[in-house]
Design a protein around this motif. Structure first.
Motif, PDB file in Angstrom:
ATOM      1  N   MET A  26       9.489  46.863  16.053  1.00 51.77           N
ATOM      2  CA  MET A  26      10.804  47.471  16.871  1.00 51.77           C
ATOM      3  C   MET A  26      10.786  47.448  18.453  1.00 51.77           C
ATOM      4  SD  MET A  26      10.999  51.096  14.610  1.00 51.77           S
ATOM      5  CE  MET A  26      12.566  51.610  15.401  1.00 51.77           C
ATOM      6  N   ALA A  27      11.272  46.289  18.616  1.00 45.49           N
ATOM      7  CA  ALA A  27      10.634  45.699  20.303  1.00 45.49           C
ATOM      8  C   ALA A  27      11.829  46.191  20.923  1.00 45.49           C
ATOM      9  CB  ALA A  27      11.054  44.070  20.168  1.00 45.49           C
ATOM     10  N   SER A  28      13.010  46.920  20.518  1.00 41.06           N
ATOM     11  CA  SER A  28      13.950  47.429  21.085  1.00 41.06           C
ATOM     12  C   SER A  28      14.155  48.889  21.083  1.00 41.06           C
ATOM     13  CB  SER A  28      15.376  46.663  20.814  1.00 41.06           C
ATOM     14  OG  SER A  28      15.455  45.393  21.439  1.00 41.06           O
ATOM     15  N   SER A  29      12.876  49.718  21.064  1.00 45.45           N
ATOM     16  CA  SER A  29      12.767  50.918  20.750  1.00 45.45           C
ATOM     17  C   SER A  29      11.901  51.802  21.715  1.00 45.45           C
ATOM     18  CB  SER A  29      12.557  51.299  19.381  1.00 45.45           C
ATOM     19  OG  SER A  29      13.425  50.717  18.379  1.00 45.45           O
ATOM     20  N   GLY A  30      11.946  52.682  21.994  1.00 46.46           N
ATOM     21  CA  GLY A  30      11.134  53.311  22.786  1.00 46.46           C
ATOM     22  C   GLY A  30      11.513  55.072  22.899  1.00 46.46           C
ATOM     23  N   PRO A  53       9.536  64.771  23.676  1.00 46.49           N
ATOM     24  CA  PRO A  53       9.887  63.291  22.963  1.00 46.49           C
ATOM     25  C   PRO A  53       9.845  63.218  21.490  1.00 46.49           C
ATOM     26  CG  PRO A  53       8.214  63.023  24.688  1.00 46.49           C
ATOM     27  CD  PRO A  53       8.705  64.581  24.859  1.00 46.49           C
ATOM     28  N   ALA A  54       8.686  63.812  21.123  1.00 45.16           N
ATOM     29  CA  ALA A  54       8.290  63.880  19.741  1.00 45.16           C
ATOM     30  C   ALA A  54       9.491  64.157  18.775  1.00 45.16           C
ATOM     31  CB  ALA A  54       7.034  64.595  19.256  1.00 45.16           C
ATOM     32  N   ALA A  55      10.317  65.189  19.464  1.00 44.14           N
ATOM     33  CA  ALA A  55      11.273  65.773  18.831  1.00 44.14           C
ATOM     34  C   ALA A  55      12.632  65.040  18.945  1.00 44.14           C
ATOM     35  CB  ALA A  55      11.539  67.175  19.084  1.00 44.14           C
ATOM     36  N   GLY A  56      12.828  64.267  19.764  1.00 42.72           N
ATOM     37  CA  GLY A  56      14.218  63.642  19.936  1.00 42.72           C
ATOM     38  C   GLY A  56      14.513  62.932  20.852  1.00 42.72           C
ATOM     39  N   SER A  57      13.700  61.816  21.400  1.00 42.15           N
ATOM     40  CA  SER A  57      13.686  61.075  22.828  1.00 42.15           C
ATOM     41  C   SER A  57      13.971  59.638  22.115  1.00 42.15           C
ATOM     42  CB  SER A  57      12.667  61.069  23.709  1.00 42.15           C
ATOM     43  OG  SER A  57      12.783  62.485  24.291  1.00 42.15           O
ATOM     44  N   LEU A  58      14.237  59.373  20.902  1.00 44.33           N
ATOM     45  CA  LEU A  58      13.970  57.936  20.539  1.00 44.33           C
ATOM     46  C   LEU A  58      15.189  57.028  21.053  1.00 44.33           C
ATOM     47  CD1 LEU A  58      12.856  55.547  18.821  1.00 44.33           C
ATOM     48  CD2 LEU A  58      14.134  56.396  16.923  1.00 44.33           C
ATOM     49  N   PHE A  59      15.120  56.045  21.697  1.00 41.69           N
ATOM     50  CA  PHE A  59      16.171  55.097  21.936  1.00 41.69           C
ATOM     51  C   PHE A  59      15.932  53.753  21.189  1.00 41.69           C
ATOM     52  CE2 PHE A  59      15.531  57.528  25.656  1.00 41.69           C
ATOM     53  CZ  PHE A  59      16.798  57.584  26.352  1.00 41.69           C
ATOM     54  N   THR A  60      17.097  53.357  20.426  1.00 41.66           N
ATOM     55  CA  THR A  60      16.750  52.195  19.399  1.00 41.66           C
ATOM     56  C   THR A  60      18.382  51.568  19.087  1.00 41.66           C
ATOM     57  OG1 THR A  60      15.598  51.741  17.334  1.00 41.66           O
ATOM     58  CG2 THR A  60      17.255  53.836  17.501  1.00 41.66           C
TER      59      THR A  60
END
Length: 781
Positions: A217-221, A254-261
């Motif tokens: 998942m190279a476009s996720s963080g 962030p563990a609860a809701g910060s994913l960009f993907t």
């Protein structure tokens, strides 16, 4: 003054053609599904004004098809593509949970050990006894509050996840660990810190090492910084408010809701799940581990929905489905995985708390599954707004003796305002539903003659709203807005009960504990078992409220915006007036000649309080040389009849503004810096007031002579001005509706975003006027 809230409504850009991957090479069954999903997606974008949506169909081999619709930028020029970055909100929790389960497989974590084993400093107050475990945290059975006091969903300056978790020591559990399911973002933040502590890495680095990299998942963080310029534009929305750009707030949890993907990256996660944890070059998780994550952890719950470890469990068309949804400041995501059929769907949408992602994901999964089995695909649910005579016939006030439901016309279509339900009413082939960008509710029936409304089996009968009593003084002092520009808690009264509006969409009743404390319900809504505590200053005035340790300051948004507008306005009224008088209004041809008459000549009992003749207006300076009110003769005569009808009910009309010369509109425009011109009318187009068939007014009590107090002030720059504003007290809204019903009975229509502004039916037929009040006065003589 131009209508502030209309100009804050962002226009939906022209629909971009769907961007789809590999359409030409699709198998016939998938091609048919893709076409149906595409039509559904277009309907959502067009009918709900969603800036963009995206959908991917995933199989064990990877993303089989993906499509995007709409625009990815605020200007509406850049089409969304499969490479557009979306915020996935609570889908982030699945990645935190997978990271934990990898550590469990490595023998570094035990799901049933007290979490204090790994985080000794984690010590929230626990009046119930018992230990909190990772299993309980990952299934929302910990008893923790929803949000941490610091680094929560509202916090614009978090200090990091470790600090957010530390702040939970200032809170108390609201239920004994393991006893009830109560969704908690704070609880998953604790899980994330366990991952960080055990791996010896910051959480973001740990989840990247344990999950993102193995999946490719190279476009996720978990932070926006690497993806600037690629993140989809999104909007906040409310039933009684404008569309505004979503704030780019990053969470302290962030563990609860910060994913960009992206579609592709989230598709890789779904692919690994369909392959039972197997990767092209290794294993993410063992099949037995996934079986445990997909097992209902608390089987005593007989509902068809529940939680495994992290995953939400449900059924669609008789098949088990695992996945998770997410919503965060303008972005909504849904991931649905049907492991026994080898199908998964990923969907994104870009309106806050939108139902579009979930609706499209459900439809896509059911469609692909049905076509794969040779069955007929389901129909996609649509409906048309109720307008015209139907809307008028079905609008009204309904009651069951304890609670009420109102249906009214807003922006020319029918909407509903029920205790915990607001939204647009749509007609379908089977009856009616409530559906707009954020709400979808199908347990609605309406009698064709408008005599009753039924919500989920509760019948409400048409009636006339009686004058409600004033609320108790201690509660009346609490009514208002609390929070920040990006998030507000609104306290209001409904059917004699205290209510709170939270996180833009949640309308929930409150129970009084004491004068300064009100509790949310034990079940339902976003904050069950939690409470609001109100703060007062030394004089007893309410200054803030606290939601489980999160302080929301009291706000008067209208006064704050007015102060800013005044400070930005140019000075030198005489010079502005002189320049405006030299200019000429736009030339146009209208079918009706102007016939302006003074309102007081039609009915001398109509009172005037012409705000622009004094300093009590948004400019803070006079712009009219005399206090007068003129309207086109048919409108003036109709308003006279309104006044006489209201006098029978103990009220009279109080006029704030009527015909406005065009040069005054130009003064407003010239005085406003570009950043404030959203509040005023563009003189190149003219305004409704310039045509002499628009009036700003309120009522006064005949007995006392005092103006009424309704949901908001005249010319207030806030959502309290909306004609469908859900707020204030029962009595304030009753007064608003008394005025509206009386004036609409004589051919006027309320301006949607200003409860005090009414336009006479044929206002468009009159030309723009530019005569001064003094010139009109001489003409009348």
């Amino acid at each position: 003054m131009k209508k502030l809230l209309v100009l804050l409504l962002f226009l939906v850009p022209a629909m971009a053609p769907a961007t789809a991957s590999a359409d030409a090479g699709l198998a016939p069954d998938l091609g048919r599904a893709a076409a149906l999903i595409g039509e559904a997606a277009k309907w959502e974008v067009e009918n709900k004004r969603v800036p963009s949506v995206a959908v991917a169909i995933v199989g064990p081999e990877g993303v089989r098809w993906s499509g995007t619709w709409g625009k990815a930028d605020a200007e509406g020029k850049v089409p969304a593509t499969p490479e557009t970055i979306y915020r996935a909100g609570s889908v982030s929790k699945l990645f935190t949970d997978v990271a934990v389960m990898r550590l469990v497989e490595q023998g570094k974590l035990n799901l049933d050990a007290p979490v204090s084993t790994y985080l000794p400093s984690f010590k929230p107050r626990n009046p119930f006894g018992g230990q909190i475990t990772l299993r309980q945290l990952m299934t929302h059975r910990s008893g923790l509050v929803r949000e941490a006091p610091r680094g929560n969903y509202f916090d614009i300056a978090p200090k990091g996840q470790a600090d957010s978790v530390l702040s939970l020591n200032e809170t108390s559990l609201v239920a004994a660990p393991g006893t009830i399911t109560k969704y908690s973002n704070a609880g998953i933040a604790v899980v994330g810190e366990v991952v960080a502590r055990v791996t010896g890495m910051p959480y973001e680095q740990a989840v990247s090492t344990l999950v993102f990299r193995p999946l490719g998942m190279a476009s996720s963080g978990m932070t926006a910084a690497p993806f600037q310029g690629r993140i989809a534009y999104s909007e906040m929305a409310a039933f009684d408010g404008p569309r505004i750009p979503a704030p780019p707030i990053e969470l302290g949890t962030p563990a609860a809701g910060s994913l960009f993907t992206t579609l592709g990256d989230l598709g890789r996660f779904a692919q690994a799940m369909l392959n039972r944890g197997k990767l092209p070059d290794g294993v993410l998780l063992k099949p037995a581990t996934l079986d445990e994550m997909w097992r209902r952890q608390f089987p005593g719950d007989a509902s068809t929905r529940g939680y495994g470890i992290g995953f939400a469990l449900s059924q669609i068309d008789g098949q088990r489905v695992v996945g998770h949804g997410g919503a965060i400041y303008g972005h909504v995501t849904d991931v649905l995985i049907m492991p026994d059929s080898g199908i998964a769907v990923v969907a994104f949408a870009t309106v806050d708390s939108s139902n579009s992602a979930g609706k499209l994901a459900d439809y896509a999964l059911r469609t692909v599954a049905a076509i794969a089995k040779g069955a007929n695909p389901p129909a996609f649910g649509t409906g048309t707004l109720v307008t015209g005579p139907d809307a008028k016939r079905l609008s009204g006030w309904f009651t069951n003796g304890k609670a009420s439901v109102s249906t009214r016309i807003y922006n020319e279509h029918l909407v509903i305002d029920a205790p915990e339900l607001v939204g647009d009413i749509r007609r379908t082939a089977n009856g009616f539903i409530v559906e707009d960008a954020q709400t979808r509710y199908d347990k609605l029936a309406i009698a064709d003659d408008g005599s009753w409304i039924d919500l989920a089996g509760t019948r409400y009968t048409r009636g006339t709203m009686p004058e409600p009593p004033q609320p108790a003084a201690d509660f009346a002092a609490l009514v208002g807005n609390y929070g920040w520009d990006h998030n507000v808690i609104r306290i209001y009264e409904r059917d004699g009960r205290p209510f709170a509006w939270v996180e833009w969409v949640d309308h929930m009743p409150l129970t009084r504990v004491d004068a300064n404390r009100y509790a949310f319900p034990k079940q339902g809504g976003l904050y069950p078992l939690e409470a609001l505590t109100f703060e007062r200053n030394a004089k007893g005035a309410v200054t803030a409220l606290s939601l489980s340790g999160i302080r929301f300051p009291r706000r008067d948004f209208g006064a704050e915006i007015e102060a800013k507008v005044r400070s930005d306005m140019q000075t030198g009224g005489a010079a502005l007036r002189a320049e405006a008088l030299k200019a000429s209004p736009p030339k146009e041809i209208r079918p009706k000649p102007s016939d302006l008459v003074a309102l007081t000549s039609v009915d001398p009992t109509i009172r005037l309080d012409i705000r622009y003749a004094g300093t009590n207006n948004f400019l803070g300076t006079p712009v009219y040389e005399s206090s007068a009110a003129f309207l086109q003769r048919p409108a003036a005569e109709a308003l006279g009849r309104v006044n006489q009808a209201l006098r029978k009910r103990g009220f009279g009309l109080l006029i704030h503004d009527a015909y406005r010369p065009w040069f005054v509109t130009k003064m407003f425009w010239d005085a406003s810096p570009p950043s404030s011109r959203m509040f005023v009318a563009d003189p190149s187009q003219g305004s409704r007031h310039n045509r002499g068939a628009a009036v700003d007014l309120t009522m006064f009590e005949l007995k006392t002579g005092k103006p009424i107090v309704t949901t908001g002030r005249y010319d207030e720059f806030s959502t309290r001005s909306y004609s469908n504003f859900v707020g204030g007290t029962d009595h304030q809204r009753w007064l608003r509706e008394v005025l509206r019903s009386a004036i609409e009975a004589e051919g006027f229509d309320v301006y949607p975003e200003e409860w005090w502004h009414f336009d006479y039916g044929d206002w468009r037929d009159y030309p723009i006027g530019n005569q001064t009040f003094e010139e009109l006065g001489k003409k009348a003589k």
